[in-house]
Design an enzyme around this catalytic site. Structure first.
Site, PDB file in Angstrom:
ATOM      1  N   HIS A 207       0.834  -1.210   0.000  1.00 33.90           N
ATOM      2  CA  HIS A 207       0.000   0.000   0.000  1.00 33.90           C
ATOM      3  C   HIS A 207       0.869   1.261   0.000  1.00 33.90           C
ATOM      4  O   HIS A 207       0.588   2.228  -0.715  1.00 33.90           O
ATOM      5  CB  HIS A 207      -0.867   0.057   1.265  1.00 33.90           C
ATOM      6  CG  HIS A 207      -1.920  -1.000   1.393  1.00 33.90           C
ATOM      7  ND1 HIS A 207      -1.983  -1.846   2.474  1.00 33.90           N
ATOM      8  CD2 HIS A 207      -2.966  -1.326   0.601  1.00 33.90           C
ATOM      9  CE1 HIS A 207      -3.038  -2.646   2.354  1.00 33.90           C
ATOM     10  NE2 HIS A 207      -3.641  -2.363   1.214  1.00 33.90           N
TER      11      HIS A 207
ATOM     12  N   LYS B 268     -15.298  -8.618   6.103  1.00 35.35           N
ATOM     13  CA  LYS B 268     -14.150  -8.970   6.949  1.00 35.35           C
ATOM     14  C   LYS B 268     -14.291  -8.334   8.327  1.00 35.35           C
ATOM     15  O   LYS B 268     -14.637  -7.171   8.442  1.00 35.35           O
ATOM     16  CB  LYS B 268     -12.840  -8.441   6.320  1.00 35.35           C
ATOM     17  CG  LYS B 268     -12.517  -8.998   4.950  1.00 35.35           C
ATOM     18  CD  LYS B 268     -11.208  -8.366   4.443  1.00 35.35           C
ATOM     19  CE  LYS B 268     -11.086  -8.419   2.928  1.00 35.35           C
ATOM     20  NZ  LYS B 268     -10.139  -7.436   2.396  1.00 35.35           N
TER      21      LYS B 268
ATOM     22  N   SER C 277      -2.867  -7.714   3.113  1.00 34.22           N
ATOM     23  CA  SER C 277      -3.163  -7.519   4.541  1.00 34.22           C
ATOM     24  C   SER C 277      -3.625  -8.819   5.169  1.00 34.22           C
ATOM     25  O   SER C 277      -3.258  -9.138   6.306  1.00 34.22           O
ATOM     26  CB  SER C 277      -4.260  -6.463   4.719  1.00 34.22           C
ATOM     27  OG  SER C 277      -3.863  -5.235   4.194  1.00 34.22           O
TER      28      SER C 277
ATOM     29  N   ARG D 180      -2.497  -6.434  -8.089  1.00 34.67           N
ATOM     30  CA  ARG D 180      -1.405  -7.380  -7.844  1.00 34.67           C
ATOM     31  C   ARG D 180      -1.425  -8.512  -8.849  1.00 34.67           C
ATOM     32  O   ARG D 180      -0.472  -8.768  -9.543  1.00 34.67           O
ATOM     33  CB  ARG D 180      -1.523  -7.987  -6.434  1.00 34.67           C
ATOM     34  CG  ARG D 180      -1.031  -7.096  -5.343  1.00 34.67           C
ATOM     35  CD  ARG D 180      -1.598  -7.508  -4.025  1.00 34.67           C
ATOM     36  NE  ARG D 180      -3.040  -7.351  -4.020  1.00 34.67           N
ATOM     37  CZ  ARG D 180      -3.804  -7.522  -2.965  1.00 34.67           C
ATOM     38  NH1 ARG D 180      -3.278  -7.918  -1.842  1.00 34.67           N
ATOM     39  NH2 ARG D 180      -5.098  -7.327  -3.033  1.00 34.67           N
TER      40      ARG D 180
HETATM   41  P1  ADP Z   1     -10.002  -3.573   0.039  1.00 35.78           P
HETATM   42  O1  ADP Z   1     -10.585  -4.353   1.183  1.00 35.78           O
HETATM   43  O2  ADP Z   1     -10.831  -2.393  -0.389  1.00 35.78           O
HETATM   44  O3  ADP Z   1      -9.540  -4.402  -1.137  1.00 35.78           O
HETATM   45  P2  ADP Z   1      -7.213  -3.337   0.809  1.00 35.78           P
HETATM   46  O4  ADP Z   1      -6.680  -2.539   1.938  1.00 35.78           O
HETATM   47  O5  ADP Z   1      -7.058  -4.809   0.872  1.00 35.78           O
HETATM   48  O6  ADP Z   1      -8.725  -2.886   0.677  1.00 35.78           O
HETATM   49  O7  ADP Z   1      -6.559  -2.835  -0.544  1.00 35.78           O
HETATM   50  C1  ADP Z   1      -6.686  -1.506  -0.983  1.00 35.78           C
HETATM   51  C2  ADP Z   1      -6.091  -1.379  -2.382  1.00 35.78           C
HETATM   52  O8  ADP Z   1      -4.679  -1.598  -2.321  1.00 35.78           O
HETATM   53  C3  ADP Z   1      -6.632  -2.387  -3.386  1.00 35.78           C
HETATM   54  O9  ADP Z   1      -6.752  -1.760  -4.640  1.00 35.78           O
HETATM   55  C4  ADP Z   1      -5.573  -3.458  -3.413  1.00 35.78           C
HETATM   56  O10 ADP Z   1      -5.549  -4.141  -4.666  1.00 35.78           O
HETATM   57  C5  ADP Z   1      -4.318  -2.614  -3.236  1.00 35.78           C
HETATM   58  N1  ADP Z   1      -3.208  -3.406  -2.698  1.00 35.78           N
HETATM   59  C6  ADP Z   1      -3.193  -4.178  -1.594  1.00 35.78           C
HETATM   60  N2  ADP Z   1      -1.986  -4.783  -1.437  1.00 35.78           N
HETATM   61  C7  ADP Z   1      -1.219  -4.379  -2.474  1.00 35.78           C
HETATM   62  C8  ADP Z   1       0.125  -4.671  -2.911  1.00 35.78           C
HETATM   63  N3  ADP Z   1       0.902  -5.517  -2.229  1.00 35.78           N
HETATM   64  N4  ADP Z   1       0.567  -4.072  -4.038  1.00 35.78           N
HETATM   65  C9  ADP Z   1      -0.254  -3.245  -4.736  1.00 35.78           C
HETATM   66  N5  ADP Z   1      -1.511  -2.947  -4.406  1.00 35.78           N
HETATM   67  C10 ADP Z   1      -2.000  -3.504  -3.285  1.00 35.78           C
END
Ligand code: ADP
Length: 164
Positions: free
Chosen positions: A21, A45, A132, A94
């Site tokens: 992130h 979640k 995450s 990803r």
């Molecule tokens: P959500 O529950 O809305 O998917 P996340 O916090 O899991 O929220 O992810 C927020 C954004 O960050 C999403 O677009 C996700 O694809 C992106 N993201 C999460 N991890 C990574 C990573 N390792 N590299 C690039 N983008 C990521």
């Protein structure tokens, strides 16, 4: 247009925020002058960290960076966009598996609010495998997650490990 700040919203659960992130947020500043990280809860979640904890974690990580702001938001993303008058959304990609969900989400958002445009940034090779949920699982089993999250998040996760 010149002189007007280019702003974007980066929404997510950030539970917790990872290096993946952080990388997307910082790289987006090559294009945007200001990034608003919007913390929401994914209804499917159960959160590990409260919103307040996540806000504090992210604020600390970007404390030196005036171009990044953190807000908490629970409603529809399009309502946040309208409220802030920012119609550009950043999301990270990803794997192919992210694509379908993101495609549907961005199409839905644009249907609800045609001014919304989503911009997708490809993950860095270094971070493509970090999520995450994986961090939460490994941490729960007392694994080493220092390569995946910033030091303050690591400390918060470790203090949870000790309590359980
Ligand atoms: P959500 O529950 O809305 O998917 P996340 O916090 O899991 O929220 O992810 C927020 C954004 O960050 C999403 O677009 C996700 O694809 C992106 N993201 C999460 N991890 C990574 C990573 N390792 N590299 C690039 N983008 C990521």
């Amino acid at each position: 247009m010149s002189g007007e700040k280019k702003r974007a919203i980066y929404p997510g659960s950030f539970d917790p925020i990872t290096f993946g992130h952080v990388d997307i947020a910082l790289r987006s500043l090559k294009i945007f002058d200001e990034l608003i990280i919007s913390i929401g809860d994914n209804r499917n979640k159960q959160p590990l960290f409260s919103k307040e904890q996540r806000i504090a974690q992210i604020n600390e990580i970007f404390s030196d960076n005036e171009a990044i702001r953190v807000v908490s938001f629970d409603g529809l993303l399009v309502d946040l966009a309208r409220g802030m008058n920012i119609f550009t959304i950043i999301r990270g990609l990803r794997a192919v598996s992210d694509f379908e969900y993101e495609f549907q989400l961005s199409s839905f958002n644009r249907k609800m609010e045609p001014r919304v445009e989503s911009f997708f940034m490809m993950t860095s090779e270094k971070y493509f495998y970090i999520s995450s949920s994986m961090v939460r699982q490994v941490s729960e089993m007392n694994g080493d997650i220092s390569d995946f999250v910033p030091p303050n998040v690591l400390a918060d996760l470790k203090s949870r490990q000790k309590r359980s």
